[in-house]
Design an enzyme around this catalytic site. Structure first.
Site, PDB file in Angstrom:
ATOM      1  N   GLY A  42       9.719  -5.124 -46.178  1.00 56.86           N
ATOM      2  CA  GLY A  42       8.317  -5.390 -46.451  1.00 56.86           C
ATOM      3  C   GLY A  42       8.059  -6.767 -47.024  1.00 56.86           C
ATOM      4  N   ALA A  43       6.832  -6.958 -47.571  1.00 61.14           N
ATOM      5  CA  ALA A  43       6.387  -8.270 -48.052  1.00 61.14           C
ATOM      6  C   ALA A  43       6.583  -9.291 -46.938  1.00 61.14           C
ATOM      7  CB  ALA A  43       7.115  -8.668 -49.329  1.00 61.14           C
ATOM      8  N   HIS A  45       6.319 -12.142 -43.986  1.00 61.17           N
ATOM      9  CA  HIS A  45       5.860 -13.526 -43.989  1.00 61.17           C
ATOM     10  C   HIS A  45       6.084 -14.131 -42.604  1.00 61.17           C
ATOM     11  CE1 HIS A  45      10.130 -14.364 -44.289  1.00 61.17           C
ATOM     12  NE2 HIS A  45      10.201 -13.702 -45.432  1.00 61.17           N
ATOM     13  N   GLY A  47       8.359 -15.875 -41.336  1.00 63.37           N
ATOM     14  CA  GLY A  47       9.684 -15.699 -40.757  1.00 63.37           C
ATOM     15  C   GLY A  47       9.790 -14.412 -39.966  1.00 63.37           C
ATOM     16  N   HIS A  48       9.154 -13.360 -40.452  1.00 61.44           N
ATOM     17  CA  HIS A  48       9.171 -12.082 -39.733  1.00 61.44           C
ATOM     18  C   HIS A  48       8.394 -12.175 -38.420  1.00 61.44           C
ATOM     19  CE1 HIS A  48       9.957 -10.654 -43.941  1.00 61.44           C
ATOM     20  NE2 HIS A  48      10.876  -9.972 -43.299  1.00 61.44           N
ATOM     21  N   VAL A 188      12.734 -19.955 -40.185  1.00 55.36           N
ATOM     22  CA  VAL A 188      11.415 -20.577 -40.290  1.00 55.36           C
ATOM     23  C   VAL A 188      11.327 -21.283 -41.638  1.00 55.36           C
ATOM     24  CG1 VAL A 188       8.920 -20.192 -40.303  1.00 55.36           C
ATOM     25  CG2 VAL A 188      10.390 -18.824 -38.813  1.00 55.36           C
ATOM     26  N   SER A 197       9.941 -17.578 -47.571  1.00 56.38           N
ATOM     27  CA  SER A 197      10.255 -16.311 -48.233  1.00 56.38           C
ATOM     28  C   SER A 197       9.159 -16.000 -49.236  1.00 56.38           C
ATOM     29  CB  SER A 197      11.613 -16.363 -48.950  1.00 56.38           C
ATOM     30  OG  SER A 197      11.513 -17.120 -50.137  1.00 56.38           O
TER      31      SER A 197
END
Length: 292
Positions: A42-43, A45, A47-48, A188, A197
């Protein structure tokens, strides 16, 4: 968003059936549609987002898990302090067209808690990130294996920043004969070169400037790769000298085939690993170099 294993199995069957029946106008969908899995805590950003784009390129059905894995945390306090942004994560994943979002509770995925059967990362799980975070990789691999077993994906996708995780997952896949391909997406980075992050947003400007020295250290190592392993490490260390806000945890050059420290005679591709704490927040990064 679904939260139970039973729902996941039902939704996967439906998604596979729908992909098989309707196909995709932009590509040939095989008789058995392909599935990609991205496991997260979760959380989410930027990059995901790149992981999801790569997964969509490679698969007909994209599954994202959101599970704050208690087995990855050394203390209950650290586990409880991890940011939960489930509503925002769900909205982001929906906007990206993710087919299935699996967000189980700890009771659902780990009904026996810490007494569950575990996969061990072995000696390598005690090095680098494993030394800083005891039990971290055992907990990570245990849940990764559960998710792979449940989803039965054709590919799983990880960010290259987590190099040790990728190595250990690939080794687990090999050793347990799991039928899945492990893909890497480029890291990223923000405008200063730091890996994106959740921690970046927690830093003050002066701390962000200090964290940027970690990127400079990797660049210094790469610039000295033609002089050997020791020169790589020395150059990186030199670039960090005088920066009081950085507490270096480890800096090493490893052989990507074994993920063990490369000796001075090493030639060819290597990975420079770095981990440090800035203003109480941990950062990890790596860079591929070529040792001559």
């Amino acid at each position: 968003m679904i939260s139970s294993i039973a729902e996941l199995r039902t939704r996967l069957a439906e998604a596979r059936s729908a992909a098989r029946t309707t196909g995709d106008a932009a590509k040939d969908v095989p008789a058995e549609p392909t599935v990609a899995l991205i496991s997260t805590i979760g959380a989410l950003h930027d990059g995901h987002i790149d992981l999801i784009h790569l997964a969509r390129e490679r698969a007909d059905v994209v599954v994202v898990s959101v599970f704050v894995n208690p087995l990855r945390f050394a203390t209950t306090g650290a586990f409880e302090a991890y940011p939960r942004t489930l509503d925002a994560d769900a909205a982001l994943l929906e906007s990206l067209g993710v087919d299935i979002v699996f967000a189980p509770s700890a009771d659902e995925l780990l009904p026996h808690g810490s007494q569950t059967t575990k996969i061990t990362a072995g000696d390598l799980g005690l090095r680098f990130e494993g030394r800083a975070r005891p039990g971290y990789f055992d907990g990570l691999l245990t849940v990764e294996a559960k998710l792979i077993n449940l989803v039965r994906p054709d590919v799983t996708v990880y960010g290259r920043r987590d190099a040790q995780r990728i190595y250990l997952v690939r080794r687990m896949v090999r050793d347990l004969y799991l039928d899945v391909e492990v893909l890497e997406a480029d890291t990223v980075r923000d405008d200063d070169g730091l890996p994106i992050s959740t921690r970046i947003g927690m830093l003050e400007e002066r701390d962000l400037k200090a964290a940027g020295k970690l990127v400079a250290a990797l660049e210094a190592a790469a610039s000295n790769a033609d002089r050997g392993v020791d020169a790589c490490i020395a150059a990186a260390q030199s670039s960090l000298m005088g920066e009081e806000r950085i507490r270096l945890e480890y800096l090493s050059v490893v052989d990507p085939e074994t993920f063990l420290p490369a000796d001075e005679g090493h030639q060819g591709t290597a990975l420079v690993l770095i981990a440090a704490t800035v203003a109480g927040h941990r950062f990890i990064d790596n860079a591929e170099v070529y040792i001559r």
